[in-house]
Each structure stands twice: as C-alpha cells, then as structure tokens.
Design a protein around this motif. Structure first.
Motif, mmCIF file in Angstrom:
data_model
loop_
_atom_site.group_PDB
_atom_site.id
_atom_site.type_symbol
_atom_site.label_atom_id
_atom_site.label_comp_id
_atom_site.label_asym_id
_atom_site.label_seq_id
_atom_site.Cartn_x
_atom_site.Cartn_y
_atom_site.Cartn_z
ATOM 1 N N TRP A 142 0.864 -1.188 0.000
ATOM 2 C CA TRP A 142 0.000 0.000 0.000
ATOM 3 C C TRP A 142 0.895 1.230 0.000
ATOM 4 O O TRP A 142 1.668 1.446 0.946
ATOM 5 C CB TRP A 142 -0.876 0.028 1.272
ATOM 6 N N SER A 143 0.862 2.013 -1.081
ATOM 7 C CA SER A 143 1.639 3.278 -1.166
ATOM 8 C C SER A 143 3.125 3.055 -0.895
ATOM 9 O O SER A 143 3.761 3.866 -0.226
ATOM 10 C CB SER A 143 1.123 4.315 -0.157
ATOM 11 N N ILE A 209 -0.081 -4.437 -5.987
ATOM 12 C CA ILE A 209 0.412 -3.082 -5.708
ATOM 13 C C ILE A 209 -0.789 -2.139 -5.717
ATOM 14 O O ILE A 209 -1.441 -1.968 -6.748
ATOM 15 C CB ILE A 209 1.431 -2.638 -6.785
ATOM 16 N N LEU A 210 -1.092 -1.542 -4.574
ATOM 17 C CA LEU A 210 -2.187 -0.574 -4.465
ATOM 18 C C LEU A 210 -1.611 0.804 -4.149
ATOM 19 O O LEU A 210 -0.705 0.930 -3.310
ATOM 20 C CB LEU A 210 -3.179 -0.998 -3.376
ATOM 21 N N HIS A 211 -2.142 1.821 -4.814
ATOM 22 C CA HIS A 211 -1.579 3.166 -4.646
ATOM 23 C C HIS A 211 -2.630 4.200 -5.032
ATOM 24 O O HIS A 211 -3.345 4.032 -6.018
ATOM 25 C CB HIS A 211 -0.357 3.323 -5.557
ATOM 26 N N GLY A 212 -2.723 5.269 -4.253
ATOM 27 C CA GLY A 212 -3.627 6.368 -4.582
ATOM 28 C C GLY A 212 -3.006 7.280 -5.627
ATOM 29 O O GLY A 212 -1.799 7.521 -5.598
ATOM 30 N N TYR A 245 -5.086 7.053 2.501
ATOM 31 C CA TYR A 245 -6.426 6.605 2.091
ATOM 32 C C TYR A 245 -7.548 7.248 2.910
ATOM 33 O O TYR A 245 -8.520 6.596 3.272
ATOM 34 C CB TYR A 245 -6.495 5.066 2.107
ATOM 35 N N GLY A 246 -7.339 8.528 3.224
ATOM 36 C CA GLY A 246 -8.383 9.289 3.911
ATOM 37 C C GLY A 246 -8.373 9.185 5.422
ATOM 38 O O GLY A 246 -9.173 9.847 6.098
ATOM 39 N N GLN A 258 -13.826 6.241 2.853
ATOM 40 C CA GLN A 258 -14.207 5.562 1.615
ATOM 41 C C GLN A 258 -13.007 4.953 0.880
ATOM 42 O O GLN A 258 -13.065 3.819 0.410
ATOM 43 C CB GLN A 258 -14.954 6.548 0.696
ATOM 44 N N HIS A 259 -11.916 5.703 0.765
ATOM 45 C CA HIS A 259 -10.742 5.188 0.038
ATOM 46 C C HIS A 259 -10.108 4.002 0.769
ATOM 47 O O HIS A 259 -9.610 3.074 0.138
ATOM 48 C CB HIS A 259 -9.701 6.292 -0.176
#
Length: 272
Positions: A142-143, A209-212, A245-246, A258-259
């Motif tokens: 995450w990020s 891989i998760l990323h904003g 993520y908020g 939400q994110h």
C-alpha cells in the motif's frame, strides 16, 4: 466474536516489539496477514484497528506490530515518544524486526500461510522480505516507496555526515524528529541489498500493488515503476486517494474512510 491479543517480543538490539493479533474466535482459517507500518507510523495509527477488525471478520488472523526503533514504547504504543530509539533506527534493524516476528509466527503458531502487507516504507521492507523468504505466501503493498533514500533529500547528506544528525518534522505534532547518520551509513553499506526495485524483480509470489493517484508523499509513478520491474505483479489505482487513504491520527470515526474501504476490499479480493 472479534478478539484482540497483545504480544511482546525482544526485537533488534533487545528493544521490545509490541504487537497484537486480531481474529474471530470462531474462525478455523489458518491464514495470517502480517502488517508492517511505515516511517513515523505505528500499529495503532489512524484506522489501523478498524482495518484489523475488517480482515478478522473475513476469516484472517491480522497481526500488526510496532517496529522496535520506531519511537513508540510499550507504555506509549500510540505515540512516538522515544526519540533516542527513533534517531538510531536503521533499515537493518527494521528488517531484523520483521524477521523476528515472522520467526515467531512460524515457530509458535500453526499458520498455513503468511500474507505480508506493507504501507509506505513498510511496503519497501515487505518487498525485500518477500523477494527472499519462502514463508511468505502473498505480498500486498500500500503506497510503497521505491527507494529508501527518498525519505531524505540528497542535499542533506553532507550536513548529516558533518553533524551526525538531521531532523524530520512530524506534520501532525510539529515536533522535530532526529535521525542519526547511522541510518545513512547503514543504507550506503547495504545499497545493493536494499535496492527495492531490484528486489521487486525477484518477487516470485503473487503481488498486489495498491496506490492512490493523489498521493503527494509517494507519487503514483513509484507504483508504476515497481510494476514495470515485476510484470507479474498486479497494479491497481485507488482513484483520488492520498497516502493514507483518507485516514488521520487520531481517528475517532466508527467507519473506515471511503478510500480505505476500497483499499481493504481490493486487498481481500486478491487474498481470496
């Protein structure tokens, strides 16, 4: 019923690692999720406990822990108060801590699968670990940062070597947090071993891989670079999400932002 058990281990250089395990006591699943927090973070930051409860309610034993030199103590687990420990932290110490926790899980629990999640700098640690440890089943970042040296400015290095210390600002408390030159020396001494992109190329297990795409701390392009290094990894964008993520600290709400909900859902879909 969701339960939470604390544990304490002897971490790097004898400093304590405080951790907790969140699980449903009716659950018979033997899969575990091990979460590694990021720089200036800790296991109870923001909405981390809501995240733990979410995965526990879906059948996972969710384990998170405070890195031994992250600056928290067993007495103040939710704040960075031990600036001496924080200053003397190194990547070597953090990797040693991760290994200590994985050894503990492997030797004392009958977990069939260990899934690793890392956020920000914890994501880079998770990539290094997943590239070389066969006990890791799946990897989720995450990020994640793509380079440990991105946490300081190159122009700071001369002053750092000369004075032995630089400071980073805690955006929330405005405190000046010291970093000893041992962090820089450790990184330089192990530059090849701590090359995150090289480690990414060696990851053989399933990796999400998760990323904003509105992350101002670690740009989305870093996630793209990691995905290019490992074409088998699955890259997913969280539209409009920032670095956390908020979430924020302290986080008083009963529901996840939400994110963060989207992040957890995508992670769960990948694990299942």
């Amino acid at each position: 019923m969701i339960q939470k058990l604390q544990f304490i281990l002897s971490g790097s250089h004898g400093k304590p690692i405080l951790g907790d395990s969140t699980f449903d006591d009716k659950n018979t699943n033997h899969e575990v999720i091990l979460f590694i927090h990021g720089f200036k973070g800790f296991k109870d930051w923001g909405a981390h406990n809501l995240v733990a409860e979410y995965f526990a309610s879906h059948g996972y034993n969710y384990i998170k822990f405070n890195l031994s030199h992250g600056g928290t103590t067993p007495q103040t687990p939710g704040e960075v108060t031990d600036f001496e420990a924080f200053a003397s932290n190194t990547i070597s110490k953090e990797l040693a801590d991760v290994n200590i926790v994985i050894n503990h899980l492997s030797s004392t629990h009958s977990f069939s699968k260990i899934n690793l999640i890392g956020h920000s700098r914890g994501g880079a640690l998770a990539i290094l670990k997943a590239a070389e440890d066969p006990r890791i089943h799946k990897l989720i970042t995450w990020s994640a940062i793509g380079d440990f040296s991105s946490l300081w400015k190159p122009e700071q290095e001369a002053e750092w070597k000369k004075t032995g210390q630089i400071h980073v600002i805690n955006a929330r408390t405005k405190e000046k947090m010291p970093l000893n030159v041992s962090l820089l020396e450790d990184f330089k001494a192990h530059k090849a071993a701590y090359n995150v992109v090289d480690a990414a190329k060696r990851v053989k297990i399933p990796w999400l891989i998760l990323h904003g795409d509105e992350d101002i701390n670690v740009p989305f392009s870093v996630a793209q670079h990691l995905a290019q290094a490992q074409p088998n990894a699955k890259l997913q964008k969280i539209e409009g999400a920032n670095h956390v993520y908020g979430a924020s600290h302290p986080y008083k709400e009963k529901l996840k932002p939400q994110h963060l909900k989207e992040l957890c859902k995508k992670t769960l879909d990948f694990l299942k």
